[in-house]
Design a protein around this motif. Structure first.
Motif, PDB file in Angstrom:
ATOM      1  N   SER A 275      69.750  -1.323 -12.209  1.00  0.00           N
ATOM      2  CA  SER A 275      68.706  -1.001 -13.182  1.00  0.00           C
ATOM      3  C   SER A 275      68.380   0.481 -13.233  1.00  0.00           C
ATOM      4  N   CYS A 312      61.888   0.633 -21.489  1.00  0.00           N
ATOM      5  CA  CYS A 312      61.311   0.188 -20.215  1.00  0.00           C
ATOM      6  C   CYS A 312      59.886  -0.331 -20.357  1.00  0.00           C
ATOM      7  N   SER A 315      59.032  -3.538 -18.112  1.00  0.00           N
ATOM      8  CA  SER A 315      58.736  -3.210 -16.710  1.00  0.00           C
ATOM      9  C   SER A 315      57.355  -2.596 -16.579  1.00  0.00           C
ATOM     10  N   ILE A 318      54.745  -5.353 -16.739  1.00  0.00           N
ATOM     11  CA  ILE A 318      54.637  -6.062 -15.456  1.00  0.00           C
ATOM     12  C   ILE A 318      53.827  -5.228 -14.468  1.00  0.00           C
ATOM     13  N   ALA A 319      54.123  -3.938 -14.435  1.00  0.00           N
ATOM     14  CA  ALA A 319      53.411  -3.055 -13.514  1.00  0.00           C
ATOM     15  C   ALA A 319      51.920  -3.032 -13.815  1.00  0.00           C
ATOM     16  N   CYS A 322      50.250  -6.245 -12.667  1.00  0.00           N
ATOM     17  CA  CYS A 322      50.034  -6.239 -11.210  1.00  0.00           C
ATOM     18  C   CYS A 322      48.867  -5.339 -10.835  1.00  0.00           C
ATOM     19  N   GLN A 370      53.806  -4.190  -5.772  1.00  0.00           N
ATOM     20  CA  GLN A 370      54.678  -4.556  -6.890  1.00  0.00           C
ATOM     21  C   GLN A 370      54.434  -3.652  -8.094  1.00  0.00           C
ATOM     22  N   HIS A 374      57.569  -1.551  -9.782  1.00  0.00           N
ATOM     23  CA  HIS A 374      57.967  -1.655 -11.192  1.00  0.00           C
ATOM     24  C   HIS A 374      57.689  -0.361 -11.955  1.00  0.00           C
ATOM     25  N   ARG A 377      60.562   1.969 -11.601  1.00  0.00           N
ATOM     26  CA  ARG A 377      61.696   1.725 -12.511  1.00  0.00           C
ATOM     27  C   ARG A 377      61.454   2.453 -13.830  1.00  0.00           C
ATOM     28  N   CYS A 378      60.220   2.394 -14.339  1.00  0.00           N
ATOM     29  CA  CYS A 378      59.891   3.133 -15.564  1.00  0.00           C
ATOM     30  C   CYS A 378      60.093   4.624 -15.352  1.00  0.00           C
TER      31      CYS A 378
END
Length: 1437
Positions: A275, A312, A315, A318-319, A322, A370, A374, A377-378
């Protein structure tokens, strides 16, 4: 009544339990319903289908069914069998006559469980087929199911009915199997990589009967796809971790342990996660970006933000989810104060609240980690997309746009602006989370304090406009500071690129002063911005105090019945503390948003810059009977209002050799650029076939000689050797220590000009193109070498005889062998035809031949005398024996040394550093005292207000004092930090400018720029911030221990184990992170280096259509960087999750004390201790994080200190004696047994050199490549120092003088001209010592006065980076040397032997020794002399 009865059974009792109906419906259905509701996501989310990232997360190998997977299915089968048995027992029971009765739940439960178990089995099979090895949803489902069954089993046991014993037996076994199944889902259903690899190897060995060392050959011989597992590198452990290991980051523990035991190396890093791979991520970005039309201008949103969000955004969502969950859970902390106050509350509720308090903060930690995983990743994906987008844009930007953007500015876009945008990602969640959390906080405070809280809200609202004003100031200062930083990096980049010329001219102090002036202006802006941040930090530090003061005062004064008891006070204080976080983070977001907005605009401006028209030249396939190159009615220009080529009509037939001739600035090079498609155009230009291009100034990459020649093509030994031979590189390859695998430094620094040009020719020849464009490429090589290359490569009998060739040239000796000649003047084609046709035509070509014949000196010369000139080339330096020239970047290991911290503290000022600590200590002490006052206030306020005014006075004074000392601490820190930044930067700058050339020869310029860019950014902004945070957290953490111990002395023994755990975690973490930070910094330098290096060769890259290959090379370097950044993040998360458990334990301990001793515990002290304990997790976590951030950001100080202690040249000024201001008067030079080498440990490049050069002599210096010609001239300037012997100029040993005393009295005309992006007058006179009329006289002697007088700015005309807006004019330079320097002592390094035939004497060098030194007549009269042989090869004799 039923509800009341159920409530009494579950809640209002000392032995709580649920009813069978509730257990069989709500509890059981919830556990089963969770799986049914999430099954779709569990099935498709894991395969990337919902994310649109399936191609990024394709598993690389399939392990098949494992014992664990079979066990899971077996357990499910057994459970289904048990549920069928239960169903039969319940269905056949005597009480099930009515399906609508309460007992009907007993036969519906088994049916629900059976269908749910079947669904679970189906998911396991589906996961196995898709290589999904773990499922968090299944783990949660089976854990919930186990918990529910334990509750049901307990209820059945309590009932103890004889008729229920069969059901109880089956229920017990089922519960046990469910617990086992839960444990099974805690493990990854995939074997270790090494286990699978060994299994495959053993299978191959047993089936084929050979040894393991033969496996590699076997795989390459047969179908390698069957054995992919044996060829790939081990995957990152996260790829095969279980969901539990995933959320706890336990899979990274071996890596952390390894980093603690020994320093990590690049080889220890995991392969980059799919990823985070640059090329696939960029492919996704391009798909979202869409096709962009030429000339299209887009806004920031459509150009950057929208495609990034589509790439992105999932992601990021999701971040944010969380992050929001972790924030909401902070409000769910049970309140034990009420339990202590009301003694009648059941004890089990106290234990339940304590356990829930413990579990709640563990879950908060899980969600928070988490979020960071995530959001990273962004971060990584945005960094990839923007860097590659900027790089691709830079390769196609037009000449006109390129003038306004220097290499340093483009590197700054990548190194600073992209980083600012990426930093915004970490705080962008505040847009959504802050309003939600603030609203909930205010509501909960309203429940405690009623309308009084709105006074506190009014305080917050009043602070908002102040914050906006401060943010506006900060943004303005940031914008101006970034501009200054651009200017500074731009100058530094130019200085480093032209450092040898700067040293030869003794201009170091001028450029140092210019950089330091800009740096001083930058520091002023940084200081102002830091002061603004001081006010912002102090303001928001005071928010909890101001809000609590306003709220408590209002609450107490609203009614005599309003008593501030411990529950209200400390519950409110907890909420006030939670109120601080979103309020504090939101300004951080605003600040980051302001910085990012500026960066968005800067990047978008660059991305919208004018590009080279991709349709300027039409590239078609070769076609029989059609011209290879065809231009019709062509008009070309570099800039919109400046036509360079007009009315161009040209047709070049395939397989012909065409020469383009004309005077200087006639448009020859522009014609080639027009063919390449690099110019603005009207008309039509068609090229049929592929192109190879040899520019006038060769562009060489940092890499091996073979890599530079092959240029991305597959190595073909026969073809390669033919090219090497034709380009006269065979002798050079033999001389190199590692042959063609010898590393070539940046810009070909360890090659001579002629060697660089021959490498460029070899690159073109090896490409196998259809059309070749040569831009005066033979002018940089010796005459005999040029003739050889023409005959063997370019000419009618050369290697490229069947190719289409265009040769731009000033020389006429090859023209008789070409097929076609194009004569140009002032951007127009005057004549075309064959040599004989034009020669006999009496036109412009005849004039050109006559003028060229009269020019006997066609190359540069070197001269030395009082106020004379001397040319110097890059040296013929030998590399190390293994062919490696550029040394690996030095990486320290272990902890940052204490001396590094001392260096920074000394740069800050010791007294200022002490004052910082003192004020922050006072601030924390007052905060602790303020909360103790609140404790006493709440104790005495119950039933009495007699001491109210005394307590409120103490509370106010301590709160105001705490805020004031906090502000002073940050003010002093800002002053000290800016002082340190200025000192460290200027020290490094001075030392770098005084470093010897050997340092630059083995050091990538990108590494040095990285120090002045990223590392200086760290000491400017990050380190001051982290120092303030670290000191605050140290005292805050100490305050927590003091506060909890003050409230309950039994907590003191627990400090020791907590301290031990803290120390162990910190040691593991920091030892690992410091080395990772060093690796991250070192892997960032190659990205900068490629940016800087390839931006200077974009024309060559475009000509060879290699843009995509270089993008892939940069993508590979970004992947290497991400392979270090990923463990950098993971190790932080590994620490945080463990600190979350430690912090939860710290919260749990005072909660347990409150339950155990509630009868003797004061509620105010319970509130006091738990309030502090609740903040312990965050403070402890941030304490270690900030400690590590500070330590590995001090790696920047370490790296700057490393370059602040590099080896230095000799003193600039003569110290031991006074130098005669008229020295040298005569210009006599004597070499006395002189020897020198480029670096210690290398062979001498000049040996046993002894000779005398008399005043006014003109010495021609000859010799083949590597003979030492340039080394001799560098020795005169002391660029390289003597290892033996001396050099005397006018009887003065130059080694006894300061460097500037020597260099200022000698001047140089370099082979490669270097100009700086500053006004013309500063390029001529950097110290501003001369008057304008003297500068105009110098320009007149150089035949440039007329040109610059025609420009509107005259002497203030701005020079583009590298002098791109000026042209090389060799002939005029030679004419200036001949006319102006008569009577000077001249050393002329010969490229063409006819240029030294009129010399007084000729020095012939061979392998660093003088083998002949005599007059031209004497040497040419001796057929056995080396010079005679060279002259014969050149066709002179």
């Amino acid at each position: 009544m039923i509800v009341h009865k159920d409530t009494d059974k579950f809640w209002n009792t000392n032995d709580p339990d649920f009813t069978p109906c509730f257990e069989g419906t709500v509890l059981l259905w919830s556990a089963c319903g969770f799986l049914w509701l999430t099954a779709f996501f569990d099935s498709y989310f894991k395969t990337g289908k919902l994310l649109g990232t399936a191609e990024l997360d394709i598993p690389t190998w399939k392990p098949g069914w494992t014992k664990l997977g079979i066990l899971k299915l077996f357990i499910i089968t057994a459970l289904i069998a048990f549920e069928i048995a239960v169903f039969c027992i319940n269905w056949l029971g005597p009480n099930n006559t009515n399906i609508f009765s309460v007992r009907a739940v007993l036969w519906t439960v088994p049916l629900i469980l059976i269908t749910t178990h079947l669904l679970s089995a189906a998911l396991i099979v589906q996961h196995k087929s898709n290589c999904v090895h773990t499922s968090g949803i299944q783990l949660i489902h089976w854990s919930l199911l186990s918990l529910v069954h334990l509750v049901i089993f307990r209820t059945k046991l309590n009932e103890n009915l004889e008729k229920e014993k069969p059901i109880l037996f089956l229920l017990g076994i089922s519960t046990f199997l469910m617990i086992v199944q839960s444990i099974c889902f805690c493990w990854s259903d995939i074997p270790e990589y090494n286990e699978v690899k060994k299994k495959h190897e053993d299978k191959i060995v047993s089936n084929n009967h050979f040894q393991k060392n033969e496996i590699k050959a076997y795989i390459s011989k047969y179908d390698s796809t069957k054995f992919f597992i044996l060829q790939q590198k081990p995957e990152c452990p996260m790829a095969r971790s279980s969901c539990l290991s995933y959320v706890l980051f336990s899979w990274s523990t071996p890596f952390v342990r390894k980093g603690h035991k020994s320093p990590l190396r690049k080889e220890d890093l995991w392969p980059v996660q799919p990823s985070f791979k640059a090329i696939p991520v960029m492919k996704m970005f391009d798909e979202k970006f869409g096709k962009r039309e030429f000339g299209e201008v887009r806004g920031v949103f459509s150009n950057i933000i929208k495609p990034i969000w589509k790439t992105c955004g999932f992601s990021f969502a999701i971040a944010v989810t969380c992050r929001l969950c972790s924030g909401l859970l902070c409000f769910c902390s049970p309140h034990l104060i009420e339990f202590v106050e009301i003694q009648t509350i059941e004890v089990w509720k106290g234990w339940m609240w304590a356990v829930l308090l413990f579990g709640n903060y563990i879950i908060i930690s899980l969600f928070l980690e988490q979020f960071y995983l995530h959001i990273f990743r962004c971060y990584a994906n945005v960094m990839i997309c923007l860097n590659l987008k900027i790089y691709r844009k830079a390769s196609c930007i037009s000449y006109e746009a390129r003038k306004d953007t220097t290499t340093g500015e483009i590197v700054n876009l990548m190194s600073v602006d992209v980083e600012k945008i990426c930093e915004l990602i970490y705080s962008a969640d505040s847009i959504w989370t802050t309003p939600i959390l603030l609203t909930l906080n205010v509501y909960l405070l309203w429940r405690e304090l009623g309308v009084a809280i709105f006074v506190g809200v009014a305080v917050v609202i009043a602070i908002i406009p102040i914050n906006w004003i401060l943010t506006a100031f900060s943004a303005n200062y940031q914008r101006m500071q970034m501009k200054k930083k651009d200017d500074r990096i731009k100058i530094i980049n130019e200085v480093l690129s032209g450092i040898q010329i700067i040293k030869l001219y003794a201009w170091e102090n001028s450029f140092k002063a210019q950089v330091q002036k800009i740096r001083s202006e930058e520091i002023k802006l940084l200081t102002k911005r830091a002061f603004v941040h001081c006010f912002t930090a102090a303001l928001f530090n005071a928010v909890p105090f101001l809000v609590s003061l306003a709220g408590f005062l209002t609450y107490v004064h609203l009614s005599d019945d309003n008593v501030l008891d411990p529950k209200k006070a400390f519950t409110s204080m907890s909420l006030f503390s939670l109120l601080t976080e979103p309020i504090t983070e939101f300004p951080t977001f605003l600040s980051a948003a302001v910085d990012a907005t500026i960066s968005f605009k800067r990047i978008n401006k660059f991305l919208n810059a004018e590009e080279i028209n991709p349709h300027a030249t039409k590239f078609e396939q070769k076609q029989e009977g059609l011209p290879a190159i065809e231009i019709k009615n062509g008009n070309f220009s570099w800039e919109s209002d400046d036509l360079c080529l007009a009315d161009i009509n040209l047709s070049i037939q395939p397989g012909t050799l065409t020469a383009v001739v004309g005077s200087v600035a006639s448009g020859k090079s522009s014609l080639l650029s027009a063919i390449l498609g690099d110019m603005k155009y009207s008309g039509e230009c068609i090229v049929r076939g592929s192109i190879a291009y040899v520019p006038q100034i060769a562009w060489i990459l940092n890499g091996t000689l073979r890599e530079n020649i092959c240029f991305g093509l597959t190595y073909d030994k026969v073809k390669y050797n033919n090219v090497i031979q034709a380009c006269s590189l065979s002798p050079d390859v033999e001389m190199l220590p590692a042959g063609d695998m010898t590393e070539i430094g940046e810009k070909g620094i360890n090659l001579s000009g002629g060697q660089r040009q021959r490498v460029s020719l070899a690159r073109a020849a090896y490409s196998g193109a259809d059309v070749y464009l040569f831009d005066d490429c033979l002018s940089a090589v010796d005459a005999h070498v040029g003739k050889y290359i023409f005959d063997q490569l370019i000419g009618p009998d050369g290697l490229l005889a069947n190719k289409t060739r265009i040769l731009c040239t000033h020389a006429h000796n090859f023209l008789s062998q070409v097929n076609y000649i194009v004569v140009m003047n002032e951007g127009r084609i005057l004549e075309t035809g064959s040599f004989e046709e034009l020669k006999n035509g009496g036109g412009n070509f005849s004039t050109f031949l006559t003028k060229d014949a009269q020019s006997k000196r066609g190359s540069e010369g070197e001269c030395i005398q009082p106020e004379a000139k001397l040319e110097s080339r890059k040296g013929d330096e030998k590399e190390m024996a293994d062919g490696k020239l550029i040394v690996e970047e030095h990486l320290e290991t272990g902890d940052v040394k204490l001396d590094v911290y001392k260096t920074y503290i000394r740069a800050m000022g010791t007294y200022l550093a002490g004052a910082i600590v003192l004020f922050f200590a006072a601030s924390q002490g007052m905060e602790l005292g303020r909360n103790i006052v609140l404790t006493k206030w709440t104790n005495t306020s119950r039933g009495s207000k007699s001491t109210f005014h005394n307590h409120i006075f103490q509370y106010t004074v301590l709160g105001a004092g705490q805020s004031f000392t906090y502000l002073l601490g940050y003010f002093i820190l800002a002053i000290a930090a800016m002082r340190a930044s200025k000192t460290l930067h200027n020290t490094m700058l001075s030392r770098i400018l005084r470093a010897p050339m050997s340092f630059y020869n083995i050091t990538l310029l990108g590494r040095i720029v990285n120090r002045f860019s990223s590392d200086v950014e760290s000491i400017d902004k990050l380190i001051p911030s982290y120092i303030g945070d670290w000191i605050c957290h140290v005292f805050h953490l100490s305050g927590i221990f003091i506060a909890i111990s003050y409230a309950n002395m039994y907590f003191i023994p627990f400090i020791i184990p907590v301290a031990v755990i803290f120390t162990v975690l910190q040691r593991y973490y920091i030892s690992c992170m410091q080395q990772l930070q060093r690796i991250v910094s070192s892997l960032k330098s190659p990205i900068y280096a490629q940016f800087s290096e390839t931006l200077n060769g974009t024309a060559t890259i475009r000509a060879y259509r290699s843009q995509h290959r270089f993008v892939e090379l940069l993508a590979g370097k970004i992947d290497d960087y991400n392979s270090a950044m990923f463990p950098h993040l993971i190790v932080r998360r590994w620490l945080s999750i463990r600190l979350g458990f430690v912090g939860s334990t710290i919260v749990f301990i005072p909660a347990v004390f409150a339950v155990l001793w509630r009868s003797t515990t004061d509620p105010s002290y319970v509130g006091f201790s738990i309030t502090y304990a609740l903040s312990f997790t965050d403070i402890l976590s941030w304490m270690i994080k900030v400690t590590s951030y500070l330590q590995y950001n001090f790696v920047s100080v370490e790296r700057i200190s490393e370059y602040s202690s590099v080896e230095q040249e000799a003193e600039l000024q003569t110290v031991s004696k006074t130098v005669d201001p008229t020295w040298p008067k005569e210009g006599a030079i004597e070499f006395n047994n002189y020897e020198t080498c480029y670096r210690s440990g290398l062979d001498p490049v000049l040996k046993h050199l002894s000779c005398k050069i008399f005043p006014g002599e003109k010495i021609g210096i000859c010799g083949r490549t590597g003979a030492g010609k340039s080394s001799l001239t560098l020795a005169l300037f002391r660029i390289i120092e003597a290892t033996r012997g001396e050099i005397f100029i006018d009887n003065v040993n130059i080694a006894s003088l300061g460097l500037h005393d020597v260099r200022k009295r000698l001047t140089v005309i370099p082979q490669d001209p270097v100009l700086f992006s500053r006004p013309l007058r500063l390029n001529l006179d950097p110290f501003e010592e001369y008057k304008d009329d003297q500068l105009w006289q110098a320009l007149e002697l150089a035949h440039l006065k007329t040109y610059f007088e025609s420009l509107p700015d005259g002497l203030d005309h701005p020079i583009s980076e590298g002098g791109e807006n000026l042209r090389i004019n060799d002939e005029l330079i030679q004419e200036t040397i001949r006319s102006t320097f008569k009577g000077c002592t001249i050393l002329n390094v010969a490229h063409r032997l006819n240029t030294v035939l009129d010399s007084s004497r000729i020095m012939v060098l061979e392998r660093g020794e003088i083998i002949e030194f005599d007059t031209p007549t004497a040497l040419l009269s001796n057929p056995n002399s080396h010079f005679y042989g060279m002259a014969k090869d050149a066709g002179i004799v």
